[in-house]
Design a protein around this motif. Structure first.
Motif, short mmCIF file in Angstrom:
data_model
loop_
_atom_site.label_atom_id
_atom_site.label_comp_id
_atom_site.label_asym_id
_atom_site.label_seq_id
_atom_site.Cartn_x
_atom_site.Cartn_y
_atom_site.Cartn_z
N ALA A 58 4.86 -4.12 -6.88
CA ALA A 58 3.31 -4.03 -7.04
C ALA A 58 2.74 -3.03 -8.17
CB ALA A 58 2.91 -3.53 -5.49
N GLY A 59 3.55 -2.32 -8.91
CA GLY A 59 3.22 -1.54 -9.87
C GLY A 59 2.83 0.00 -9.57
N VAL A 72 10.42 0.45 -0.83
CA VAL A 72 9.50 -0.63 -1.15
C VAL A 72 10.23 -1.16 -2.30
CG1 VAL A 72 7.16 0.27 -0.91
CG2 VAL A 72 8.53 0.87 -3.01
N ALA A 73 10.10 -2.47 -2.64
CA ALA A 73 10.75 -3.21 -3.64
C ALA A 73 10.66 -2.53 -5.11
CB ALA A 73 10.38 -4.62 -3.95
N GLN A 106 0.93 -1.35 -0.16
CA GLN A 106 -0.05 -0.13 0.27
C GLN A 106 0.90 1.28 0.17
OE1 GLN A 106 -3.48 -0.23 -0.12
NE2 GLN A 106 -3.06 -2.49 -0.70
N GLU A 107 1.96 1.07 0.13
CA GLU A 107 3.27 2.26 0.19
C GLU A 107 3.65 2.57 -1.29
OE1 GLU A 107 6.78 3.76 2.67
OE2 GLU A 107 6.27 1.74 2.75
N LYS A 108 3.47 3.83 -1.62
CA LYS A 108 4.07 4.16 -2.93
C LYS A 108 5.61 4.29 -2.87
CE LYS A 108 2.20 7.48 -5.19
NZ LYS A 108 1.75 8.80 -5.88
N PRO A 109 6.44 4.08 -3.87
CA PRO A 109 7.95 4.45 -3.81
C PRO A 109 8.08 5.74 -3.57
CG PRO A 109 7.22 3.13 -5.90
CD PRO A 109 5.75 3.72 -5.09
#
Length: 259
Positions: A187-188, A144-145, A115-118
């Motif tokens: 996650a896109g 995030v990845a 749920q976390e944006k880069p």
């Protein structure tokens, strides 16, 4: 006396029930449901029927017997998210008779999406410059990845890759370009656009040379001055003030041809 005991044994044998050789019916309507919150796969089915009684159900996952239960439901707590599993089962009675297999069902726990944006890529800088190329780099996003970084030049997309650098080629000399970068998570999810980076290619040395003036009359030329005349370059050999008859083509004591 022997006949008496033989009669007793025969009577006892005739009183024993016949061995159970009838298998249970197949368990019916096997169904699988996924509990996303608990990350488990739950199986339920209709009980098998048997002339004596079912004592257990053998559960198979991907062709391997992984458990045995007495009740018509079961929970797979070892299933891994993102992996698809195939399930079926058999009923077993007290005599060890095994039923036909139930129907097969498949289930998969979905991979939890971030749920976390880069974060916004930072640290954009120019690492190398030529007249026609620019190399830029930036710091990795780590919250995030990340699957890839997309580079924009002057607002247009020019590259998407997992690299932390970009080699831009085919550019014009002494020209300013504006770069920015967007990070994309596995996650896109996309980050915001990075702060713009202004980068300038090197100038072409030929454009930095002073223009060579054409030869004219009434000019006080110094020794070493270079002029053009009728498409050729000439260098002044001695100081003088030019007149028409002393043009570079005719006054060879005053001028010499140079490359």
């Amino acid at each position: 006396m022997l006949e008496y005991f033989n009669d007793l044994k025969a009577a006892a044998d005739s009183a024993k029930p016949a061995a159970d050789k009838t298998p249970p019916t197949a368990p019916g309507s096997l169904q699988a449901s996924v509990d996303v919150k608990e990350k488990t796969i739950n199986l339920t089915w209709q009980p098998a029927q048997d002339n004596v009684g079912v004592v257990s159900y053998r559960i198979y996952r991907n062709g391997v017997n992984i458990d045995s239960v007495k009740i018509p439901h079961w929970k797979d707590t070892a299933a891994q998210p993102g992996t698809k599993y195939d399930y079926y089962l058999f009923a077993v009675d007290a005599a060890g008779n095994v039923s036909p297999a139930s129907n097969h069902v498949s289930a998969e726990i979905p991979v939890e999406q971030s749920q976390e944006k880069p974060r916004v890529p930072a640290g954009l800088s120019v690492s190398a410059t030529t007249q026609t190329t620019l190399d830029i780099s930036w710091q990795p996003v780590t919250n995030v990845a990340i699957s890839q970084y997309t580079v924009y030049r002057d607002g247009l997309k020019v590259q998407s890759s997992p690299l932390l650098s970009f080699h831009d080629s085919g550019l014009s000399a002494n020209t300013t370009y504006i770069y920015s970068v967007v990070a994309q998570s596995v996650a896109g999810d996309l980050s915001e656009l990075s702060a713009p980076l202004r980068a300038v290619t090197l100038a072409d040395p030929a454009t930095l040379l002073p223009a060579i003036a054409a030869w004219e009359t009434d000019i006080a030329y110094e020794s070493g001055d270079v002029v053009t005349y009728h498409g050729k370059k000439y260098q002044c050999l001695q100081r003088h003030t030019s007149i028409q008859d002393w043009n570079p083509e005719d006054a060879l004591s005053l001028w010499k041809v140079v490359k």
